[in-house]
Write a protein that holds these residues in place. Structure first.
Motif, PDB file in Angstrom:
ATOM      1  N   ALA A 264       0.829  -1.205   0.000  1.00  0.00           N
ATOM      2  CA  ALA A 264       0.000   0.000   0.000  1.00  0.00           C
ATOM      3  C   ALA A 264       0.865   1.257   0.000  1.00  0.00           C
ATOM      4  CB  ALA A 264      -0.930  -0.003   1.210  1.00  0.00           C
ATOM      5  N   ARG A 265       1.960   1.223   0.756  1.00  0.00           N
ATOM      6  CA  ARG A 265       2.878   2.374   0.787  1.00  0.00           C
ATOM      7  C   ARG A 265       3.533   2.573  -0.567  1.00  0.00           C
ATOM      8  NH1 ARG A 265       4.362   7.162   1.854  1.00  0.00           N
ATOM      9  NH2 ARG A 265       6.255   7.543   3.036  1.00  0.00           N
TER      10      ARG A 265
ATOM     11  N   GLU B 147       1.062   3.984  -3.020  1.00  0.00           N
ATOM     12  CA  GLU B 147       0.822   5.407  -2.781  1.00  0.00           C
ATOM     13  C   GLU B 147       1.875   6.264  -3.485  1.00  0.00           C
ATOM     14  OE1 GLU B 147       0.948   8.607   0.966  1.00  0.00           O
ATOM     15  OE2 GLU B 147       1.289   6.474   1.308  1.00  0.00           O
ATOM     16  N   LEU B 148       3.134   5.874  -3.358  1.00  0.00           N
ATOM     17  CA  LEU B 148       4.213   6.617  -4.009  1.00  0.00           C
ATOM     18  C   LEU B 148       4.105   6.544  -5.522  1.00  0.00           C
ATOM     19  CD1 LEU B 148       7.166   5.430  -1.734  1.00  0.00           C
ATOM     20  CD2 LEU B 148       6.078   7.688  -1.699  1.00  0.00           C
ATOM     21  N   ILE B 149       3.750   5.375  -6.030  1.00  0.00           N
ATOM     22  CA  ILE B 149       3.623   5.204  -7.475  1.00  0.00           C
ATOM     23  C   ILE B 149       2.456   6.026  -8.012  1.00  0.00           C
ATOM     24  CG2 ILE B 149       3.040   3.527  -9.283  1.00  0.00           C
ATOM     25  CD1 ILE B 149       4.655   1.464  -7.581  1.00  0.00           C
ATOM     26  N   ALA B 150       1.325   6.009  -7.316  1.00  0.00           N
ATOM     27  CA  ALA B 150       0.171   6.790  -7.754  1.00  0.00           C
ATOM     28  C   ALA B 150       0.504   8.280  -7.772  1.00  0.00           C
ATOM     29  CB  ALA B 150      -1.016   6.526  -6.834  1.00  0.00           C
TER      30      ALA B 150
ATOM     31  N   ILE C 166       9.535   2.420  -5.818  1.00  0.00           N
ATOM     32  CA  ILE C 166       8.626   2.642  -6.954  1.00  0.00           C
ATOM     33  C   ILE C 166       8.981   1.790  -8.169  1.00  0.00           C
ATOM     34  CG2 ILE C 166       8.099   4.996  -6.197  1.00  0.00           C
ATOM     35  CD1 ILE C 166       9.785   5.984  -8.608  1.00  0.00           C
ATOM     36  N   ALA C 167      10.132   1.125  -8.158  1.00  0.00           N
ATOM     37  CA  ALA C 167      10.527   0.269  -9.288  1.00  0.00           C
ATOM     38  C   ALA C 167       9.998  -1.144  -9.034  1.00  0.00           C
ATOM     39  CB  ALA C 167      12.040   0.260  -9.449  1.00  0.00           C
TER      40      ALA C 167
END
Length: 199
Positions: free
Chosen positions: A75-76, A79-82, A112-113
């Motif tokens: 989920a974390r 969130e960063l990717i979104a 994020i990768a």
């Protein structure tokens, strides 16, 4: 509405030169895009942990088999990717620490990768980055002068990781020689600000 994501990676909460340059770049972009939404991600105050067994395990566990701890990790990451996916322009403030990017920025890229989420392998083995259509600005602040020398490991690393994720429209801004005295620092900021004004 244009969305600008500013990512500060300095290890100092106040007075970081890279953050100053990122702030000025964002201000320039807002001046050219009145009404733009600005989102600030401070990796010192609100970063992510470095990769460990728990994080790697969550990334590689099938969705229907994840534990509650793994679901929280995903989920974390989601969130960063979104956040970066929803931005039109991303501005990174990047200092130089011991010839590389800050560890918190490396950790951010690690979170994020994610295969099949932000990049995928095609049948022929090549990679397709899935964070596409972004304008990226990277503002470097450095005590010495490293641009276009073998000691500059930051520029190729960031260019490679961003390209791997699909972000290929990247502008690099350099303020170098900041620790070489007042005249050198003034000249460095003047050059960087000239580049910012051209954004």
């Amino acid at each position: 509405m244009t969305t600008i994501l500013q990512i500060n990676s300095a290890a100092r909460s106040q007075g970081a030169n890279s953050t100053t340059l990122a702030n000025e770049a964002v201000a320039q972009l807002v001046a050219k895009n009145p009404g733009a939404k600005v989102v600030v991600r401070d990796l010192l105050a609100d970063g992510v942990p470095h990769l460990d067994e728990a994080v790697i395990g969550a990334f590689f566990t099938p969705e229907d088999q994840r534990s509650d701890e793994q679901k929280a990790i995903i989920a974390r990451s989601d969130e960063l990717i979104a956040e970066i996916q929803s931005a039109d322009t991303i501005v990174f403030g990047v200092p130089l620490y011991n010839f590389q990017v800050p560890t918190q920025l490396k950790a951010y890229f690690d979170w994020i990768a994610r295969a099949r989420v932000t990049f995928r392998y095609r049948e022929d083995g090549t990679v397709e980055g899935l964070i596409q259509g972004k304008k990226v600005i990277v503002a470097f602040a450095r005590g010495g002068n490293y641009k276009d020398t073998p000691a500059d490991s930051q520029t190729p690393y960031i260019k490679t990781i961003l390209g791997f994720l699909g972000m290929t429209d990247v502008t690099f801004i350099y303020a170098e020689g900041l620790a070489r005295g007042p005249e050198s620092a003034a000249a460095a900021f003047a050059g960087a600000r000239e580049a910012i004004a051209a954004l």
